[in-house]
Design an enzyme around this catalytic site. Structure first.
Site, mmCIF file in Angstrom:
data_model
loop_
_atom_site.group_PDB
_atom_site.id
_atom_site.type_symbol
_atom_site.label_atom_id
_atom_site.label_comp_id
_atom_site.label_asym_id
_atom_site.label_seq_id
_atom_site.Cartn_x
_atom_site.Cartn_y
_atom_site.Cartn_z
ATOM 1 N N ASP A 63 71.525 40.786 5.623
ATOM 2 C CA ASP A 63 70.551 41.247 4.536
ATOM 3 C C ASP A 63 69.827 40.391 3.694
ATOM 4 O O ASP A 63 68.574 39.936 3.536
ATOM 5 C CB ASP A 63 70.836 42.744 3.804
ATOM 6 C CG ASP A 63 69.678 43.152 3.219
ATOM 7 O OD1 ASP A 63 68.677 43.429 3.875
ATOM 8 O OD2 ASP A 63 69.703 43.370 1.806
ATOM 9 N N CYS A 73 58.196 53.762 21.685
ATOM 10 C CA CYS A 73 57.807 54.969 21.009
ATOM 11 C C CYS A 73 56.854 55.691 21.696
ATOM 12 O O CYS A 73 56.556 57.035 21.333
ATOM 13 C CB CYS A 73 57.070 54.536 19.590
ATOM 14 S SG CYS A 73 58.098 53.994 18.402
ATOM 15 N N CYS A 109 56.694 59.478 12.588
ATOM 16 C CA CYS A 109 57.059 58.511 11.218
ATOM 17 C C CYS A 109 55.960 58.334 10.264
ATOM 18 O O CYS A 109 55.823 58.524 9.317
ATOM 19 C CB CYS A 109 57.865 57.568 11.588
ATOM 20 S SG CYS A 109 56.998 56.399 12.746
ATOM 21 N N CYS A 124 62.592 60.891 13.309
ATOM 22 C CA CYS A 124 62.318 60.143 14.656
ATOM 23 C C CYS A 124 63.362 60.557 15.785
ATOM 24 O O CYS A 124 64.292 60.857 15.642
ATOM 25 C CB CYS A 124 62.955 58.577 14.414
ATOM 26 S SG CYS A 124 62.898 57.581 16.120
HETATM 27 C C1 B12 Z 1 62.231 43.328 2.698
HETATM 28 C C2 B12 Z 1 63.142 44.586 3.134
HETATM 29 C C3 B12 Z 1 62.675 45.736 2.909
HETATM 30 C C4 B12 Z 1 61.532 46.513 2.129
HETATM 31 C C5 B12 Z 1 60.246 46.094 3.363
HETATM 32 C C6 B12 Z 1 60.476 46.745 4.513
HETATM 33 C C7 B12 Z 1 59.795 46.516 5.638
HETATM 34 N N1 B12 Z 1 59.513 47.248 6.779
HETATM 35 O O1 B12 Z 1 59.419 45.168 5.878
HETATM 36 C C8 B12 Z 1 61.762 47.863 1.867
HETATM 37 C C9 B12 Z 1 62.352 47.578 0.233
HETATM 38 C C10 B12 Z 1 60.751 48.618 1.548
HETATM 39 C C11 B12 Z 1 62.857 48.097 2.926
HETATM 40 C C12 B12 Z 1 63.154 49.196 3.087
HETATM 41 C C13 B12 Z 1 64.137 49.643 4.007
HETATM 42 N N2 B12 Z 1 64.962 49.016 4.494
HETATM 43 CO CO1 B12 Z 1 64.868 46.967 4.284
HETATM 44 N N3 B12 Z 1 64.967 45.106 4.366
HETATM 45 C C14 B12 Z 1 64.129 44.131 4.094
HETATM 46 C C15 B12 Z 1 64.576 42.889 4.652
HETATM 47 C C16 B12 Z 1 65.291 42.221 3.550
HETATM 48 C C17 B12 Z 1 63.416 41.953 5.217
HETATM 49 C C18 B12 Z 1 62.356 42.870 6.099
HETATM 50 C C19 B12 Z 1 61.354 42.022 6.614
HETATM 51 O O2 B12 Z 1 61.329 40.850 7.061
HETATM 52 N N4 B12 Z 1 59.921 42.479 6.478
HETATM 53 C C20 B12 Z 1 58.919 41.739 6.765
HETATM 54 C C21 B12 Z 1 58.111 42.664 7.560
HETATM 55 C C22 B12 Z 1 56.734 41.954 8.252
HETATM 56 O O3 B12 Z 1 58.909 42.693 8.726
HETATM 57 P P1 B12 Z 1 58.932 44.166 9.445
HETATM 58 O O4 B12 Z 1 58.442 45.437 8.586
HETATM 59 O O5 B12 Z 1 60.348 44.629 9.675
HETATM 60 O O6 B12 Z 1 58.021 44.154 10.458
HETATM 61 C C23 B12 Z 1 58.800 43.559 11.697
HETATM 62 C C24 B12 Z 1 58.425 44.236 13.134
HETATM 63 O O7 B12 Z 1 57.705 45.563 12.936
HETATM 64 C C25 B12 Z 1 57.368 43.344 14.002
HETATM 65 N N5 B12 Z 1 56.183 43.777 14.425
HETATM 66 C C26 B12 Z 1 54.835 43.671 13.724
HETATM 67 N N6 B12 Z 1 54.259 44.033 14.556
HETATM 68 C C27 B12 Z 1 54.837 44.599 15.675
HETATM 69 C C28 B12 Z 1 54.128 45.086 16.871
HETATM 70 C C29 B12 Z 1 55.135 45.246 17.844
HETATM 71 C C30 B12 Z 1 54.550 45.923 18.876
HETATM 72 C C31 B12 Z 1 56.276 45.142 17.577
HETATM 73 C C32 B12 Z 1 57.491 45.738 18.878
HETATM 74 C C33 B12 Z 1 57.085 44.856 16.455
HETATM 75 C C34 B12 Z 1 56.112 44.329 15.559
HETATM 76 O O8 B12 Z 1 57.292 42.132 13.318
HETATM 77 C C35 B12 Z 1 57.612 42.117 12.059
HETATM 78 C C36 B12 Z 1 58.497 40.937 11.641
HETATM 79 O O9 B12 Z 1 59.669 40.742 12.327
HETATM 80 C C37 B12 Z 1 65.547 43.263 5.744
HETATM 81 C C38 B12 Z 1 66.662 42.353 5.836
HETATM 82 C C39 B12 Z 1 66.414 40.917 6.450
HETATM 83 N N7 B12 Z 1 66.829 40.127 6.086
HETATM 84 O O10 B12 Z 1 65.693 41.120 7.584
HETATM 85 C C40 B12 Z 1 66.182 44.517 5.298
HETATM 86 C C41 B12 Z 1 66.182 45.619 6.553
HETATM 87 C C42 B12 Z 1 64.968 45.568 7.361
HETATM 88 N N8 B12 Z 1 66.308 47.002 5.825
HETATM 89 C C43 B12 Z 1 67.124 47.840 6.082
HETATM 90 C C44 B12 Z 1 67.274 49.219 6.079
HETATM 91 C C45 B12 Z 1 68.455 49.975 6.396
HETATM 92 C C46 B12 Z 1 66.122 49.657 4.876
HETATM 93 C C47 B12 Z 1 65.941 51.308 4.605
HETATM 94 C C48 B12 Z 1 66.055 52.113 5.644
HETATM 95 C C49 B12 Z 1 66.473 51.516 3.308
HETATM 96 C C50 B12 Z 1 66.278 52.817 2.871
HETATM 97 N N9 B12 Z 1 66.944 54.084 3.468
HETATM 98 O O11 B12 Z 1 65.789 53.277 1.845
HETATM 99 C C51 B12 Z 1 64.454 51.256 4.510
HETATM 100 C C52 B12 Z 1 63.531 51.675 5.568
HETATM 101 C C53 B12 Z 1 61.873 51.164 5.374
HETATM 102 C C54 B12 Z 1 61.373 50.851 6.740
HETATM 103 N N10 B12 Z 1 60.744 51.720 7.315
HETATM 104 O O12 B12 Z 1 61.544 49.617 7.054
HETATM 105 C C55 B12 Z 1 67.866 47.358 7.368
HETATM 106 C C56 B12 Z 1 67.111 47.843 8.743
HETATM 107 C C57 B12 Z 1 68.068 47.961 9.793
HETATM 108 C C58 B12 Z 1 67.338 48.457 11.136
HETATM 109 N N11 B12 Z 1 67.917 49.328 11.902
HETATM 110 O O13 B12 Z 1 66.279 48.244 11.334
HETATM 111 C C59 B12 Z 1 67.554 45.572 7.143
HETATM 112 C C60 B12 Z 1 67.564 44.939 8.537
HETATM 113 C C61 B12 Z 1 68.884 45.113 6.301
HETATM 114 C C62 B12 Z 1 70.140 45.110 7.139
HETATM 115 N N12 B12 Z 1 70.767 43.727 7.148
HETATM 116 O O14 B12 Z 1 70.701 45.981 7.857
HETATM 117 N N13 B12 Z 1 63.547 46.841 3.159
HETATM 118 S S1 SF4 Z 2 59.098 58.791 15.013
HETATM 119 FE FE1 SF4 Z 2 60.555 57.235 15.929
HETATM 120 S S2 SF4 Z 2 59.686 57.132 18.348
HETATM 121 FE FE2 SF4 Z 2 58.059 58.283 16.821
HETATM 122 S S3 SF4 Z 2 56.789 56.654 16.679
HETATM 123 FE FE3 SF4 Z 2 58.275 56.568 14.694
HETATM 124 S S4 SF4 Z 2 59.930 55.162 15.224
HETATM 125 FE FE4 SF4 Z 2 58.707 55.771 17.224
#
Ligand code: B12
Ligand code: SF4
Ligand code: SF4
Length: 388
Positions: free
Chosen positions: A155, A223, A229, A283
Site C-alpha cells: 500500500d 463487469c 456500484c 458487486c
Molecule cells: C489512493 C488510494 C485510495 C484513495 C483513492 C482510490 C482510488 N480508486 O484511486 C481512497 C482513499 C479513496 C481509497 C479508498 C479505498 N481503498 Co485504497 N488505495 C489507494 C492507493 C494508495 C493508490 C490507488 C491509486 O493508484 N489510485 C490512482 C487511480 C487513478 O487509480 P485507480 O482508481 O485504482 O484506477 C486504476 C484503474 O481503475 C485503471 N483504469 C482506469 N481506467 C480504466 C479502464 C479500464 C477498462 C480498466 C480495466 C482499468 C482502468 O487505471 C487506474 C490506474 O491503475 C492504493 C495502494 C497502491 N499503492 O496502489 C490503495 C488500494 C487501491 N486501496 C485499497 C482499498 C482496500 C481501499 C478501500 C476498499 C478501503 C475502504 N474500505 O474504505 C477503498 C475503495 C475505494 C475504491 N472503490 O477504490 C486496496 C485495493 C485492493 C483491491 N482489491 O483493489 C489498495 C490496493 C491497497 C492495498 N495495498 O491493498 N484508496
Molecule cells: S458492481 Fe462489480 S461487476 Fe458490477 S460494475 Fe461494479 S465492479 Fe463491475
C-alpha cells in the site's frame, strides 16, 4: 553483477509452499520495464485533482509509472493478494448503514477491523522473500544471498499495485476501480516485491503463479453491462466506469482527508465511521465469493479485535490521545489520528440521531483545544437539536 535468472515454473514451485504457509492467497509476476496500460488514466486523474489532499499520489508521478528509474537494478515485480473477507451480501447492513446503536465496529470497513495489513501482510511478504532468497541460494540460482535484490511494499510504496496485480493475472479491474478475482471477489489486500530477478517463461496472457486463474481469454474488465456500484455509491464518487474522484469518496473523508468531509458532505457519510464498502458490497462478484466453499477463512488477524468491545460510540467522541494509542496502535484506524476518530464519531452520532450523546458532544464543543474539532461538534449539536 548480472541479474539472477529463474524460470516462471521454478519460481512457482518455490512460491507454492511459502504462499500456503504465509496465507498469501494469490501471487504473480510481471517483467519490467513496461508501459503500464492505464498510465494516462492515472496522469489524468492527477491533472483533474481527483487525488484531493492525497499529496503523496502527486509526488513524482512519472517514477510511480516507471519505478526502474529510481531502482536501476529492477527487473520484475512479484505481486501478492491476501484475503481479508470472503465477499459481502448485497444488503450487508454494515456496509450500507454502518454503526448500530453503540456498536461502532459495524461502521468500520471490513478491512480495518483487525490488525493493520501494512504490518501483517508486509511481514508475510518479507518472510516469503527471505525464504525465496535462501532457496535460490541452496539451489545455486544465485552465488551469494546478496545477489538477490528485493524491495517490498504494501500500500504505502509509490507503486500502482492494482496495475501490477492486473498485469500479473491476479484479477480484473471493476468499474468501482477494485481489483476483483472471479472466485475470491475484491476483499483482497495487495502487496508487491520489486526484485532484480529476470523471469523467463511468463505467459503473454497473464495467469497467476499461485491461485486460480481467470477464465482464459478474460477481458481486462469482466463487469459486462453491470453498473451496480456506480448506482449504489451514495456520493457520486464513481464519476464514470473505472473513475473514482477521491474528493467525493467517503473512504477518503473518513480515513485520509485532513479535516474530513466538508459540511455539506457530512450527512452523506451516514453511519460509516471509518472507510466505505458500499461499492464492493453491491458487486455480484463478491456475492459469488461469499457462496464459495473455502478451505480456510481469511487470516484471523483481520477479524474484529476483542479490545474494541471495551468502547462504545460515545467513548470515541471524546477519546483521549493516550487511550487512542492503547486501543488503535497497529490497526488501520491509527491512520485517522485521535482527532479524526473523534470527528468521525460525532458525524456518525449526528447522522444516526444519537441525542443521548449530546452532553458528550457539548463537552467537546466547550473543551476541545482544536478549532476544527469544535466546529464539527457545533455542527453535530445543531443537527441533533434541529431534529428534535
Ligand atoms: C489512493 C488510494 C485510495 C484513495 C483513492 C482510490 C482510488 N480508486 O484511486 C481512497 C482513499 C479513496 C481509497 C479508498 C479505498 N481503498 Co485504497 N488505495 C489507494 C492507493 C494508495 C493508490 C490507488 C491509486 O493508484 N489510485 C490512482 C487511480 C487513478 O487509480 P485507480 O482508481 O485504482 O484506477 C486504476 C484503474 O481503475 C485503471 N483504469 C482506469 N481506467 C480504466 C479502464 C479500464 C477498462 C480498466 C480495466 C482499468 C482502468 O487505471 C487506474 C490506474 O491503475 C492504493 C495502494 C497502491 N499503492 O496502489 C490503495 C488500494 C487501491 N486501496 C485499497 C482499498 C482496500 C481501499 C478501500 C476498499 C478501503 C475502504 N474500505 O474504505 C477503498 C475503495 C475505494 C475504491 N472503490 O477504490 C486496496 C485495493 C485492493 C483491491 N482489491 O483493489 C489498495 C490496493 C491497497 C492495498 N495495498 O491493498 N484508496
Ligand atoms: S458492481 Fe462489480 S461487476 Fe458490477 S460494475 Fe461494479 S465492479 Fe463491475
Ligand atoms: S468507497 Fe463508498 S463513497 Fe467511495 S466510491 Fe465506493 S461507494 Fe462511493
Amino acid at each position: 553483477m548480472s541479474a539472477p535468472r529463474i524460470t516462471a515454473a521454478a519460481l512457482q514451485e518455490i512460491l507454492q509452499p511459502l504462499c500456503t504457509s504465509l496465507r498469501l492467497d494469490l501471487a504473480g509476476a510481471v517483467s519490467l520495464p513496461l508501459d503500464l496500460p492505464h498510465a494516462d488514466d492515472f496522469l489524468n486523474w492527477l491533472k483533474l485533482g481527483r487525488h484531493d489532499t492525497l499529496d503523496y499520489m502527486a509526488r513524482e508521478p512519472h517514477s510511480r509509472l516507471r519505478p526502474e528509474t529510481k531502482l536501476p537494478w529492477l527487473k520484475s515485480v512479484l505481486v501478492f493478494a491476501q484475503r481479508y473477507v470472503d465477499g459481502w451480501a448485497a444488503d450487508d447492513h454494515d456496509a450500507h448503514a454502518g454503526c448500530i446503536d453503540n456498536d461502532w465496529t459495524r461502521g468500520v470497513s471490513r478491512y480495518a477491523r483487525g490488525l493493520d495489513y501494512h504490518d501483517v501482510m508486509r511481514k508475510d511478504i518479507r518472510l516469503l522473500t527471505a525464504s525465496l532468497r535462501r532457496v535460490m541460494h541452496q539451489r545455486g540460482l544465485i552465488a551469494a544471498e546478496e545477489d538477490f535484490r528485493c524491495k517490498d511494499a504494501t500500500d504505502a510504496g509509490p507503486y500502482l499495485e492494482r496495475e501490477y496485480a492486473l498485469l500479473a493475472g491476479l484479477g480484473f479491474i471493476g468499474k468501482n476501480t477494485m481489483l476483483i478475482h472471479t472466485q475470491q471477489g475484491s476483499g483482497l489486500f495487495l502487496g508487491v516485491a520489486l526484485t532484480n530477478l529476470e523471469i523467463s517463461g511468463l505467459e503473454a496472457a497473464p495467469r497467476p503463479l499461485i491461485g486460480p486463474s481467470l477464465p482464459s481469454g478474460a477481458p481486462a474488465s469482466m463487469c459486462g453491462s453491470c453498473s451496480l456500484c456506480l448506482e449504489a455509491c451514495p456520493t457520486g464518487a464513481l464519476t464514470a466506469p473505472f473513475e473514482l474522484d477521491a474528493r467525493l469518496c467517503i473512504s477518503n473523508w473518513t480515513i485520509e482527508k485532513m479535516g474530513g468531509a466538508d459540511v455539506e458532505q457530512r450527512p452523506l457519510q451516514g453511519g460509516l465511521l471509518f472507510g466505505c464498502d458500499i461499492c464492493q458490497a453491491v458487486c455480484p462478484w463478491n456475492r459469488k465469493a461469499m457462496r464459495r466453499p473455502v478451505a480456510a477463512a481469511p487470516r484471523p488477524d483481520y477479524g474484529t479485535l476483542a479490545t474494541h468491545a471495551d468502547l462504545e460510540l460515545g467513548d470515541l467522541i471524546d477519546i483521549t490521545d493516550q487511550r487512542f494509542g492503547q486501543v488503535f496502535r497497529r490497526t488501520p484506524i491509527w491512520r485517522a489520528h485521535p482527532a479524526g476518530l473523534r470527528r468521525n464519531a460525532m458525524i456518525v452520532a449526528a447522522n444516526t440521531g444519537r441525542r443521548d450523546l449530546l452532553p458528550r458532544i457539548r463537552n467537546v464543543l466547550a473543551d476541545d483545544p482544536e478549532a476544527q474539532t469544535r466546529e464539527v461538534a457545533a455542527w453535530a449539536v445543531a443537527k441533533l437539536e434541529g431534529e428534535a
